[in-house]
Design a protein around this motif. Structure first.
Motif, PDB file in Angstrom:
ATOM      1  N   ARG A 195       0.814  -1.218   0.000  1.00 12.23           N
ATOM      2  CA  ARG A 195       0.000   0.000   0.000  1.00 12.23           C
ATOM      3  C   ARG A 195       0.853   1.276   0.000  1.00 12.23           C
ATOM      4  O   ARG A 195       0.485   2.281   0.599  1.00 12.23           O
ATOM      5  CB  ARG A 195      -0.974  -0.010   1.171  1.00 12.23           C
ATOM      6  N   SER A 196       1.974   1.227  -0.732  1.00 12.67           N
ATOM      7  CA  SER A 196       2.813   2.422  -0.868  1.00 12.67           C
ATOM      8  C   SER A 196       2.259   3.363  -1.934  1.00 12.67           C
ATOM      9  O   SER A 196       2.582   4.543  -1.951  1.00 12.67           O
ATOM     10  CB  SER A 196       4.251   2.029  -1.218  1.00 12.67           C
ATOM     11  N   VAL A 197       1.425   2.812  -2.830  1.00 12.27           N
ATOM     12  CA  VAL A 197       0.787   3.584  -3.889  1.00 12.27           C
ATOM     13  C   VAL A 197      -0.618   3.952  -3.422  1.00 12.27           C
ATOM     14  O   VAL A 197      -1.351   3.100  -2.919  1.00 12.27           O
ATOM     15  CB  VAL A 197       0.716   2.768  -5.205  1.00 12.27           C
ATOM     16  N   SER A 198      -0.984   5.215  -3.565  1.00 15.98           N
ATOM     17  CA  SER A 198      -2.317   5.661  -3.154  1.00 15.98           C
ATOM     18  C   SER A 198      -3.388   5.121  -4.101  1.00 15.98           C
ATOM     19  O   SER A 198      -3.085   4.677  -5.208  1.00 15.98           O
ATOM     20  CB  SER A 198      -2.379   7.189  -3.125  1.00 15.98           C
ATOM     21  N   LYS A 199      -4.643   5.180  -3.660  1.00 13.35           N
ATOM     22  CA  LYS A 199      -5.750   4.671  -4.482  1.00 13.35           C
ATOM     23  C   LYS A 199      -5.771   5.336  -5.846  1.00 13.35           C
ATOM     24  O   LYS A 199      -5.860   4.669  -6.871  1.00 13.35           O
ATOM     25  CB  LYS A 199      -7.086   4.872  -3.770  1.00 13.35           C
ATOM     26  N   SER A 200      -5.765   6.652  -5.912  1.00 17.31           N
ATOM     27  CA  SER A 200      -5.646   7.402  -7.169  1.00 17.31           C
ATOM     28  C   SER A 200      -4.399   8.263  -7.022  1.00 17.31           C
ATOM     29  O   SER A 200      -4.469   9.434  -6.680  1.00 17.31           O
ATOM     30  CB  SER A 200      -6.885   8.272  -7.426  1.00 17.31           C
ATOM     31  N   HIS A 201      -3.249   7.657  -7.260  1.00 14.22           N
ATOM     32  CA  HIS A 201      -1.956   8.269  -6.957  1.00 14.22           C
ATOM     33  C   HIS A 201      -1.617   9.425  -7.892  1.00 14.22           C
ATOM     34  O   HIS A 201      -1.215  10.486  -7.447  1.00 14.22           O
ATOM     35  CB  HIS A 201      -0.853   7.210  -7.041  1.00 14.22           C
ATOM     36  N   LEU A 202      -1.783   9.184  -9.201  1.00  9.98           N
ATOM     37  CA  LEU A 202      -1.468  10.252 -10.137  1.00  9.98           C
ATOM     38  C   LEU A 202      -2.335  10.180 -11.373  1.00  9.98           C
ATOM     39  O   LEU A 202      -2.964   9.166 -11.651  1.00  9.98           O
ATOM     40  CB  LEU A 202       0.020  10.279 -10.516  1.00  9.98           C
ATOM     41  N   MET A 203      -2.378  11.302 -12.070  1.00 12.86           N
ATOM     42  CA  MET A 203      -3.080  11.395 -13.345  1.00 12.86           C
ATOM     43  C   MET A 203      -2.021  11.620 -14.408  1.00 12.86           C
ATOM     44  O   MET A 203      -1.000  12.254 -14.149  1.00 12.86           O
ATOM     45  CB  MET A 203      -4.085  12.533 -13.336  1.00 12.86           C
ATOM     46  N   ALA A 204      -2.263  11.076 -15.600  1.00 14.74           N
ATOM     47  CA  ALA A 204      -1.334  11.233 -16.716  1.00 14.74           C
ATOM     48  C   ALA A 204      -2.131  11.543 -17.973  1.00 14.74           C
ATOM     49  O   ALA A 204      -3.301  11.168 -18.085  1.00 14.74           O
ATOM     50  CB  ALA A 204      -0.528   9.955 -16.904  1.00 14.74           C
ATOM     51  N   GLY A 205      -1.495  12.204 -18.901  1.00 17.56           N
ATOM     52  CA  GLY A 205      -2.175  12.496 -20.160  1.00 17.56           C
ATOM     53  C   GLY A 205      -1.292  13.270 -21.112  1.00 17.56           C
ATOM     54  O   GLY A 205      -0.100  13.461 -20.872  1.00 17.56           O
ATOM     55  N   TRP A 206      -1.893  13.705 -22.189  1.00 16.54           N
ATOM     56  CA  TRP A 206      -1.191  14.425 -23.249  1.00 16.54           C
ATOM     57  C   TRP A 206      -1.737  15.832 -23.388  1.00 16.54           C
ATOM     58  O   TRP A 206      -2.933  16.057 -23.246  1.00 16.54           O
ATOM     59  CB  TRP A 206      -1.396  13.693 -24.578  1.00 16.54           C
ATOM     60  N   ASN A 207      -0.851  16.790 -23.683  1.00 14.89           N
ATOM     61  CA  ASN A 207      -1.256  18.135 -24.086  1.00 14.89           C
ATOM     62  C   ASN A 207      -0.266  18.615 -25.140  1.00 14.89           C
ATOM     63  O   ASN A 207       0.577  17.824 -25.595  1.00 14.89           O
ATOM     64  CB  ASN A 207      -1.360  19.087 -22.881  1.00 14.89           C
ATOM     65  N   ASP A 208      -0.326  19.869 -25.524  1.00 19.49           N
ATOM     66  CA  ASP A 208       0.563  20.388 -26.566  1.00 19.49           C
ATOM     67  C   ASP A 208       2.039  20.261 -26.196  1.00 19.49           C
ATOM     68  O   ASP A 208       2.898  20.161 -27.069  1.00 19.49           O
ATOM     69  CB  ASP A 208       0.239  21.845 -26.882  1.00 19.49           C
ATOM     70  N   ALA A 209       2.365  20.304 -24.909  1.00 23.63           N
ATOM     71  CA  ALA A 209       3.757  20.216 -24.465  1.00 23.63           C
ATOM     72  C   ALA A 209       4.283  18.783 -24.472  1.00 23.63           C
ATOM     73  O   ALA A 209       5.482  18.560 -24.470  1.00 23.63           O
ATOM     74  CB  ALA A 209       3.903  20.812 -23.070  1.00 23.63           C
ATOM     75  N   GLY A 210       3.391  17.798 -24.447  1.00 21.12           N
ATOM     76  CA  GLY A 210       3.820  16.402 -24.434  1.00 21.12           C
ATOM     77  C   GLY A 210       3.058  15.585 -23.411  1.00 21.12           C
ATOM     78  O   GLY A 210       1.921  15.884 -23.057  1.00 21.12           O
ATOM     79  N   PHE A 211       3.708  14.541 -22.909  1.00 17.13           N
ATOM     80  CA  PHE A 211       3.103  13.639 -21.931  1.00 17.13           C
ATOM     81  C   PHE A 211       3.397  14.168 -20.534  1.00 17.13           C
ATOM     82  O   PHE A 211       4.541  14.427 -20.181  1.00 17.13           O
ATOM     83  CB  PHE A 211       3.667  12.228 -22.103  1.00 17.13           C
TER      84      PHE A 211
ATOM     85  N   ILE B 190       2.364  14.204 -16.111  1.00 16.90           N
ATOM     86  CA  ILE B 190       1.773  13.536 -14.956  1.00 16.90           C
ATOM     87  C   ILE B 190       1.523  14.580 -13.878  1.00 16.90           C
ATOM     88  O   ILE B 190       2.175  15.623 -13.836  1.00 16.90           O
ATOM     89  CB  ILE B 190       2.663  12.395 -14.400  1.00 16.90           C
ATOM     90  N   THR B 191       0.563  14.283 -13.011  1.00 16.25           N
ATOM     91  CA  THR B 191       0.232  15.147 -11.880  1.00 16.25           C
ATOM     92  C   THR B 191      -0.045  14.278 -10.670  1.00 16.25           C
ATOM     93  O   THR B 191      -0.869  13.366 -10.743  1.00 16.25           O
ATOM     94  CB  THR B 191      -1.025  15.996 -12.183  1.00 16.25           C
ATOM     95  N   ASP B 192       0.654  14.521  -9.587  1.00 15.74           N
ATOM     96  CA  ASP B 192       0.375  13.819  -8.336  1.00 15.74           C
ATOM     97  C   ASP B 192      -0.995  14.273  -7.831  1.00 15.74           C
ATOM     98  O   ASP B 192      -1.336  15.452  -7.919  1.00 15.74           O
ATOM     99  CB  ASP B 192       1.457  14.134  -7.303  1.00 15.74           C
ATOM    100  N   ARG B 193      -1.785  13.339  -7.326  1.00 21.15           N
ATOM    101  CA  ARG B 193      -3.142  13.661  -6.864  1.00 21.15           C
ATOM    102  C   ARG B 193      -3.223  13.789  -5.337  1.00 21.15           C
ATOM    103  O   ARG B 193      -4.242  13.479  -4.743  1.00 21.15           O
ATOM    104  CB  ARG B 193      -4.120  12.577  -7.341  1.00 21.15           C
ATOM    105  N   GLY B 194      -2.149  14.252  -4.725  1.00 21.19           N
ATOM    106  CA  GLY B 194      -2.146  14.387  -3.270  1.00 21.19           C
ATOM    107  C   GLY B 194      -1.874  13.053  -2.597  1.00 21.19           C
ATOM    108  O   GLY B 194      -2.402  12.777  -1.517  1.00 21.19           O
ATOM    109  N   SER B 195      -1.027  12.249  -3.212  1.00 29.29           N
ATOM    110  CA  SER B 195      -0.739  10.906  -2.703  1.00 29.29           C
ATOM    111  C   SER B 195      -0.021  10.958  -1.359  1.00 29.29           C
ATOM    112  O   SER B 195       0.646  11.941  -1.038  1.00 29.29           O
ATOM    113  CB  SER B 195       0.120  10.146  -3.719  1.00 29.29           C
ATOM    114  N   GLY B 196      -0.144   9.867  -0.609  1.00 31.81           N
ATOM    115  CA  GLY B 196       0.488   9.788   0.703  1.00 31.81           C
ATOM    116  C   GLY B 196       2.002   9.679   0.641  1.00 31.81           C
ATOM    117  O   GLY B 196       2.708  10.251   1.469  1.00 31.81           O
ATOM    118  N   ASN B 197       2.533   8.950  -0.344  1.00 30.35           N
ATOM    119  CA  ASN B 197       3.977   8.722  -0.430  1.00 30.35           C
ATOM    120  C   ASN B 197       4.653   9.494  -1.552  1.00 30.35           C
ATOM    121  O   ASN B 197       5.836   9.321  -1.795  1.00 30.35           O
ATOM    122  CB  ASN B 197       4.277   7.225  -0.569  1.00 30.35           C
ATOM    123  N   GLY B 198       3.910  10.333  -2.250  1.00 28.20           N
ATOM    124  CA  GLY B 198       4.499  11.224  -3.226  1.00 28.20           C
ATOM    125  C   GLY B 198       4.885  10.602  -4.552  1.00 28.20           C
ATOM    126  O   GLY B 198       4.797   9.388  -4.750  1.00 28.20           O
ATOM    127  N   THR B 199       5.301  11.480  -5.468  1.00 28.05           N
ATOM    128  CA  THR B 199       5.737  11.109  -6.809  1.00 28.05           C
ATOM    129  C   THR B 199       7.042  11.841  -7.080  1.00 28.05           C
ATOM    130  O   THR B 199       7.133  13.053  -6.891  1.00 28.05           O
ATOM    131  CB  THR B 199       4.681  11.525  -7.856  1.00 28.05           C
TER     132      THR B 199
END
Length: 151
Positions: A80-96, A98-107
């Motif tokens: 359980r080192s990874v949070s339930k919804s740990h991070l979000m990932a996706g694409w935009n004009d700059a590239g690929f 990621i965004t941490d979603r307030g996880s307990g153990n960080g990114t």
């Protein structure tokens, strides 16, 4: 050992694929354009997953109410080192990104160019380069970016 699975979440009942946006909203909706960019996340366990749109990554990822994502990436993490919804990932004009979603153990991002590690702050997007490594809790994955192609 982490087992990684990806699923397509159900769309919220009120979501439309190409909504009309008011003129004062600055947003780019990239869905069904025929362009395809793909990120392959390869975990140190050997598991891998491809992300072509937006994804939530975690032990039991779930979109917030009214939030639409293309994939849910589930990581089997008995410690359980990874949070339930740990991070979000996706694409935009700059590239690929990621965004941490307030996880307990960080990114933490370890840049492929050997630069200093970057501890992400919740909600701040970070654009990744091909070969960057990302630690989420005790799990680590390497990002491999595919070139833009036509479907």
């Amino acid at each position: 050992m982490a087992i990684v699975t990806a699923t397509t979440p159900p769309e919220p009942a009120d979501w439309t694929p190409n909504p009309e946006l008011p003129d004062d909203v600055e947003a780019t909706i990239v869905r069904n354009t025929g362009d395809r960019r793909e990120a392959q996340l390869v975990f140190t366990t050997g598991a891998s997953v491809s992300i072509a749109g937006t994804a939530l990554i975690g032990r039991r990822p779930a979109a917030d109410e009214g939030e639409a994502v293309d994939q849910l990436v589930t990581i089997d993490d008995p410690e359980r080192s990874v949070s339930k919804s740990h991070l979000m990932a996706g694409w935009n004009d700059a590239g690929f990104w990621i965004t941490d979603r307030g996880s307990g153990n960080g990114t933490v991002v370890f840049p492929v160019d050997g630069g200093p590690a970057v501890q992400l702050h919740a909600g701040d997007p970070h654009t990744l380069a091909d070969g960057d490594r990302v630690a989420i809790g005790d799990q680590i994955f390497t990002v491999h970016l595919a070139k833009l192609t036509k479907e």
